[in-house]
Design a protein around this motif. Structure first.
Motif, PDB file in Angstrom:
ATOM      1  N   TRP A   5       0.839  -1.189   0.000  1.00 35.78           N
ATOM      2  CA  TRP A   5       0.000   0.000   0.000  1.00 35.78           C
ATOM      3  C   TRP A   5       0.876   1.241   0.000  1.00 35.78           C
ATOM      4  O   TRP A   5       1.890   1.312   0.679  1.00 35.78           O
ATOM      5  N   HIS A  20      -8.797  -0.557   1.315  1.00 31.07           N
ATOM      6  CA  HIS A  20      -7.749  -0.937   0.371  1.00 31.07           C
ATOM      7  C   HIS A  20      -6.469  -1.313   1.112  1.00 31.07           C
ATOM      8  O   HIS A  20      -5.803  -2.290   0.756  1.00 31.07           O
ATOM      9  N   HIS A  57     -16.196  -4.658   1.195  1.00 26.88           N
ATOM     10  CA  HIS A  57     -15.504  -3.575   0.485  1.00 26.88           C
ATOM     11  C   HIS A  57     -16.203  -3.234  -0.823  1.00 26.88           C
ATOM     12  O   HIS A  57     -16.411  -2.063  -1.136  1.00 26.88           O
ATOM     13  N   GLU A  61     -17.646   0.383  -1.803  1.00 26.05           N
ATOM     14  CA  GLU A  61     -17.067   1.081  -2.948  1.00 26.05           C
ATOM     15  C   GLU A  61     -18.154   1.397  -3.984  1.00 26.05           C
ATOM     16  O   GLU A  61     -18.171   2.501  -4.548  1.00 26.05           O
ATOM     17  N   ILE A 116      -7.305  -2.655  -7.892  1.00 21.23           N
ATOM     18  CA  ILE A 116      -7.153  -1.443  -7.076  1.00 21.23           C
ATOM     19  C   ILE A 116      -6.244  -0.445  -7.776  1.00 21.23           C
ATOM     20  O   ILE A 116      -6.583   0.734  -7.906  1.00 21.23           O
ATOM     21  N   ASP A 120      -9.637   1.164  -9.586  1.00 23.81           N
ATOM     22  CA  ASP A 120     -10.081   2.023  -8.499  1.00 23.81           C
ATOM     23  C   ASP A 120      -9.429   3.400  -8.585  1.00 23.81           C
ATOM     24  O   ASP A 120     -10.033   4.397  -8.199  1.00 23.81           O
TER      25      ASP A 120
END
Length: 195
Positions: A5, A20, A57, A61, A116, A120
Motif C-alpha cells: 500500500w 484498500h 468492500h 465502494e 485497485i 479504483d
C-alpha cells in the motif's frame, strides 16, 4: 513481489482507502504463505477472511461510486462480480493445499491488486476531473488529463492510445477493436497507461 500500500493509491475517501490498505495487508499474508508450508485449516481461514472482506468492500465502494455519479459504475460492478466469482471457483476447485495457495496468489495478484491499482484509481481520477470542471477558470491548468491505456497491434513499433471507456469494453465486454492499418485485434500493453 506484490506491491505494498502506498498513498499514491488513495482515492481520497478515508473508508475506502482504509479498506484498500487492509486488502493489501491480506494480499501480503497470501504472498507470505505461498512460500512456506501451511495447514489447510489456516489457509481456509485466510480465504474466508479475504472473501468476507472483499464483499463488504465492494458494497461500500459501489455505494461511494453511486454517490459521486461515477459513469463506469456498471462496468466496475461487473469487475467486482468477476473477482467474487473467481474466488468462489477457487474455493470449489481445491485439489491440494499447494494448488490452493498457488491459485489464491494468482487471484490476489491479477484480480485484486491490479483492480485497485488500475480501476479504483480511475474513480479518483474521474472525481478530480469533475471537481476541476466545476472550479473557477483560474484552476483550468490543473485539470487532470484523461488517462489512456496503451494497446498494441501487429504493426511494428505502433501503440494505440485507448480511452478508459473503450479499454473497459475490450477487457470486460469482450468487444474487439482492430487496427485500421493491419486489421489485427488490439492487445493491452500490460500495466501501461499514459496521462
Amino acid at each position: 513481489m506484490l506491491p505494498q500500500w502506498d498513498q499514491k493509491y488513495s482515492i481520497n475517501n478515508a473508508k475506502i482507502d482504509a479498506q484498500h490498505q487492509k486488502l493489501f495487508e491480506l494480499a501480503a499474508k497470501v504472498e507470505e504463505i505461498s512460500d512456506r508450508p501451511i495447514y489447510q485449516i489456516e489457509l481456509k481461514k485466510l480465504i474466508a477472511e479475504f472473501f468476507n472482506y472483499i464483499k463488504i468492500h465492494f458494497q461500500d465502494e459501489e455505494k461511494y461510486m453511486s454517490e459521486i455519479n461515477y459513469p463506469y459504475l456498471s462496468q466496475h460492478k461487473l469487475m467486482h462480480k468477476q473477482i467474487t466469482s473467481s474466488m468462489i471457483k477457487l474455493i470449489q476447485s481445491i485439489k491440494s493445499t499447494n494448488d490452493l495457495k498457488e491459485k489464491l496468489y494468482i487471484v490476489v495478484n491479477s484480480w485484486l491488486i491490479e483492480h485497485i491499482i488500475q480501476h479504483d484509481m480511475m474513480i479518483e481520477h474521474w472525481r478530480q476531473s469533475t471537481q476541476v470542471k466545476n472550479a473557477p477558470e483560474s484552476f483550468e491548468e490543473e485539470r487532470p488529463k484523461p488517462k489512456k491505456f496503451l494497446y498494441q497491434c501487429q504493426c511494428e513499433g505502433k501503440t494505440h492510445k485507448v480511452p478508459y471507456d473503450i479499454h473497459l469494453k475490450i477487457q470486460y465486454s469482450k468487444v474487439q477493436f482492430k487496427c485500421k492499418e493491419c486489421s489485427a485485434n488490439l492487445i493491452l500493453c500490460k500495466e501501461k497507461t499514459e496521462n
